[in-house]
Design an enzyme around this catalytic site. Structure first.
Site, PDB file in Angstrom:
ATOM      1  CB  THR A   1     -10.561  16.763 -10.783  1.00 30.66           C
ATOM      2  OG1 THR A   1     -10.753  18.081 -11.331  1.00 30.66           O
ATOM      3  CG2 THR A   1      -9.293  16.738  -9.975  1.00 30.66           C
TER       4      THR A   1
ATOM      5  CB  THR B   1     -11.832   3.723  10.476  1.00 30.68           C
ATOM      6  OG1 THR B   1     -11.815   2.781   9.413  1.00 30.68           O
ATOM      7  CG2 THR B   1     -12.037   2.999  11.787  1.00 30.68           C
TER       8      THR B   1
ATOM      9  CE  LYS C   1      -1.888   2.256   3.464  1.00 32.01           C
ATOM     10  NZ  LYS C   1      -2.698   3.005   4.368  1.00 32.01           N
TER      11      LYS C   1
ATOM     12  CG  LEU D   1      -2.913   8.476  -3.669  1.00 28.86           C
ATOM     13  CD1 LEU D   1      -2.378   9.160  -4.925  1.00 28.86           C
ATOM     14  CD2 LEU D   1      -2.051   8.819  -2.466  1.00 28.86           C
ATOM     15  CE  LYS D   2      -8.322   6.497   2.850  1.00 33.31           C
ATOM     16  NZ  LYS D   2      -6.849   6.450   2.913  1.00 33.31           N
ATOM     17  CG  PHE D   3      -8.006   9.670  -6.709  1.00 37.79           C
ATOM     18  CD1 PHE D   3      -6.894  10.442  -6.417  1.00 37.79           C
ATOM     19  CD2 PHE D   3      -7.819   8.495  -7.418  1.00 37.79           C
ATOM     20  CE1 PHE D   3      -5.619  10.057  -6.815  1.00 37.79           C
ATOM     21  CE2 PHE D   3      -6.557   8.096  -7.834  1.00 37.79           C
ATOM     22  CZ  PHE D   3      -5.450   8.880  -7.522  1.00 37.79           C
ATOM     23  CG  HIS D   4     -14.204  13.378  -2.587  1.00 34.44           C
ATOM     24  ND1 HIS D   4     -14.458  14.686  -2.289  1.00 34.44           N
ATOM     25  CD2 HIS D   4     -15.391  12.740  -2.608  1.00 34.44           C
ATOM     26  CE1 HIS D   4     -15.767  14.836  -2.125  1.00 34.44           C
ATOM     27  NE2 HIS D   4     -16.353  13.677  -2.313  1.00 34.44           N
TER      28      HIS D   4
ATOM     29  N   PRO E   1     -15.995  15.159 -11.066  1.00 31.21           N
ATOM     30  CG  PRO E   1     -18.110  14.352 -11.701  1.00 31.21           C
ATOM     31  CD  PRO E   1     -17.419  15.548 -11.072  1.00 31.21           C
TER      32      PRO E   1
END
Length: 119
Positions: free
Chosen positions: A58, A113, A22, A50-53, A56
């Site tokens: 980008t 979490t 990871k 990297l938890k892209f957010h 759309p």
């Protein structure tokens, strides 16, 4: 120990014992794609965490870049919505096909979490 050197150490030490490494925000921000290259050169799998957010377009562009790095898996935030997730999956699939590499598994994070513990 410097982050990249520490990553080199752990990859060399554990490469025959685990199935996937990871790479999270801190290491990727410090070392960038060279840490992915390090792991891939050892014939190991990579989970780019990297938890892209974002909007759309980008996120789909980030997904394309993650795919070009030949990672095995990456993630994004489901809270970005169906359109963001759908477009990212489609873009990743197209890039993988054009490069002749497997499409990475794309995970959708629904809640962190730490947020569950705060509630």
């Amino acid at each position: 120990m410097e982050h990249f050197a520490e990553a080199q150490h752990w990859v060399s030490l554990l490469k025959d014992s685990i199935g996937m490494f990871k790479v999270g925000n801190q290491l990727f921000t410090h070392a960038g794609p060279k840490v992915i290259d390090l792991i891939r050169r050892k014939d190991q799998k990579v989970f780019l965490d990297l938890k892209f957010h974002d909007i759309p377009n980008t996120v789909l562009k980030a997904g394309e870049e993650a795919t070009k790095l030949n990672v095995n898996m990456f993630n994004l935030h489901a809270t970005g919505g169906y359109e963001m997730m759908k477009r990212t999956v489609e873009a990743s699939k197209a890039v993988a096909k054009s490069l002749g590499i497997p499409k990475p598994l794309i995970l959708a994070v629904t809640i962190l979490t730490v947020l569950m513990r705060m509630g």
